[in-house]
Design an enzyme around this catalytic site. Structure first.
Site, short mmCIF file in Angstrom:
data_model
loop_
_atom_site.label_atom_id
_atom_site.label_comp_id
_atom_site.label_asym_id
_atom_site.label_seq_id
_atom_site.Cartn_x
_atom_site.Cartn_y
_atom_site.Cartn_z
N ALA A 1 -56.48 32.04 34.03
CA ALA A 1 -56.50 32.98 35.14
C ALA A 1 -55.28 32.82 36.04
O ALA A 1 -54.45 31.93 35.85
CB ALA A 1 -57.78 32.81 35.95
N HIS A 2 -55.20 33.69 37.04
CA HIS A 2 -54.01 33.71 37.90
C HIS A 2 -53.88 32.45 38.74
O HIS A 2 -54.85 31.85 39.15
CB HIS A 2 -54.00 34.97 38.79
CG HIS A 2 -55.22 35.14 39.65
ND1 HIS A 2 -55.51 36.31 40.29
CD2 HIS A 2 -56.22 34.29 39.97
CE1 HIS A 2 -56.62 36.17 40.98
NE2 HIS A 2 -57.06 34.96 40.81
N ASN A 3 -52.62 32.07 38.95
CA ASN A 3 -52.24 30.92 39.78
C ASN A 3 -52.62 29.56 39.20
O ASN A 3 -52.50 28.54 39.89
CB ASN A 3 -52.81 31.03 41.20
CG ASN A 3 -52.24 32.20 41.96
OD1 ASN A 3 -52.83 33.28 41.95
ND2 ASN A 3 -51.11 32.00 42.62
N GLN B 1 -51.47 42.33 41.39
CA GLN B 1 -50.97 41.01 41.05
C GLN B 1 -49.46 41.12 40.86
O GLN B 1 -48.99 41.64 39.84
CB GLN B 1 -51.65 40.52 39.78
CG GLN B 1 -53.17 40.60 39.83
CD GLN B 1 -53.80 39.61 40.80
OE1 GLN B 1 -53.49 38.41 40.75
NE2 GLN B 1 -54.69 40.08 41.65
#
Length: 362
Positions: A258-260, A217
């Protein structure tokens, strides 16, 4: 007229200030009903308050407790019936009035860190940039090329990573973490244990061996101005772009972003809520405790999701939603009423079945 601060009174290790009711009425811009000269030196709930305490009534179900309370003054709204012999501060928002009083009475002594400046045990990399009037507490670490803005307070055991940016007048409480390249705007608050920029949860799986390989990431997290992150809340860095929390949004303790993910302005996200990758929320979205949002969906502005609500598809219209999967609250409530009656429905069906069988056999 008495001075707004007439004396200091100790509560434990915290010094408090004493105010007359006339002073409190002026400070909170409320209507005073009662003795303007009565002195208030502390705050408490209705049941425990004494004649030196301010208290408040924000829910009509506590009317009886208000009537019995010994509080020196009670903050109420304009609809509440006055009780003879008691003092009141009347406003549109008694909870807010009480909060202002509490903040005025409780002095900062004993609440702010006793450490000022950069503590000798803190480790600040030679390439880091530290603004004016910054406090960096014991054993904190500011890594290479990090920037910390003016007036920011960094408590003990905080880590600010490589090339991270922390804005002005931020507060980073003990054991919070700002990972590499992440950015905090001005007046951001991180409660203890908050982690900004932890690695997003992503793996590829070999179909032959079943082995999982980590997807690095390499993005970051940006928190805009006036964002607050609760204790032990984690916000994952994006896979290659940015996880974004826009200005004024407040996250409770134990929230997972979470991511994004993109959260709009002035969101309220309550404890134990999880938002999966690449979800996008508009402005003024409220998610109740233990709500869940699946990945790659969007939620319109001005949406409220009740406790334990499960968002499995995009929500395009403002409103209040509940259930899992969520539906408009009116529909959800109708289903709940029917579910509570399911026992009687089963009995009725069994009775009808028996009658039909008797008719067929007759």
């Amino acid at each position: 007229m008495n001075s707004p601060c007439n004396a200091n009174q100790p509560i434990g290790n915290v010094m408090t200030k004493q105010f007359s009711l006339a002073d409190l009425s002026k400070l909170t811009e409320t209507e005073l009903v009662g003795d303007p000269n009565l002195q208030i030196s502390s705050v408490d709930n209705l049941e425990s308050a004494s004649e030196q305490d301010a208290s408040f009534l924000s829910n009509p179900k506590y009317n009886e407790a208000m009537k019995q309370s010994k509080a020196g003054v009670i903050c109420i709204d304009r609809k509440t019936t006055l009780v003879e012999g008691k003092n009141f501060l009347v406003s549109d928002n008694p909870s807010r009035t009480f909060q202002l009083i509490a903040e005025k009475i409780l002095a900062s002594t004993g609440q702010a860190s006793g450490f000022k400046g950069v503590h000798p045990s803190a480790v600040v990399h030679e390439t880091a940039t530290i603004g004016k009037d910054v406090t960096i507490g014991p054993c904190a670490v500011i890594d290479a090329h990090a920037k910390v803005g003016d007036g920011t307070e960094i408590y003990p055991h905080v880590y600010v990573g490589v090339s991270a940016k922390v804005g002005e007048n931020c507060t980073l409480y003990p054991n919070s973490t700002v990972r590499e390249r992440c950015q905090l705007g001005n007046r951001v608050i991180l409660q203890s244990g908050a982690v900004i920029g932890s690695c997003g949860y992503g793996y590829t799986t070999d179909p032959k061996t079943g082995r999982h390989t980590k997807l690095e990431q390499i993005g970051n997290v940006i928190l805009e101005d006036d964002v607050e992150i609760g204790a032990n809340t984690t916000i994952d860095r994006a896979r290659f772009k940015t996880t974004l929390i826009r200005k004024g949004t407040k996250l409770d303790n134990l929230v997972q972003i979470a991511h994004n993910v993109e959260l709009g302005e002035n969101n309220i996200i309550v404890s134990q809520t999880g938002i999966a990758g690449s979800a996008k929320l508009g402005n003024n979205v409220f998610l109740g405790g233990q709500a869940g949002v699946v990945g790659h969906v969007s939620i319109s502005s001005n949406v409220k999701v009740a406790t334990r609500g499960g968002v499995s598809k995009s929500i395009t219209q403002p409103g209040i939603y509940g259930g899992s999967p969520v539906s408009p609250m009116a529909e959800f409530n109708k289903r709940q009423v029917l579910l509570r009656k399911i026992g009687s429905f089963v009995k009725e069906l069994a009775s009808l079945k028996k009658r039909i069988e008797n008719l067929e056999n007759s």
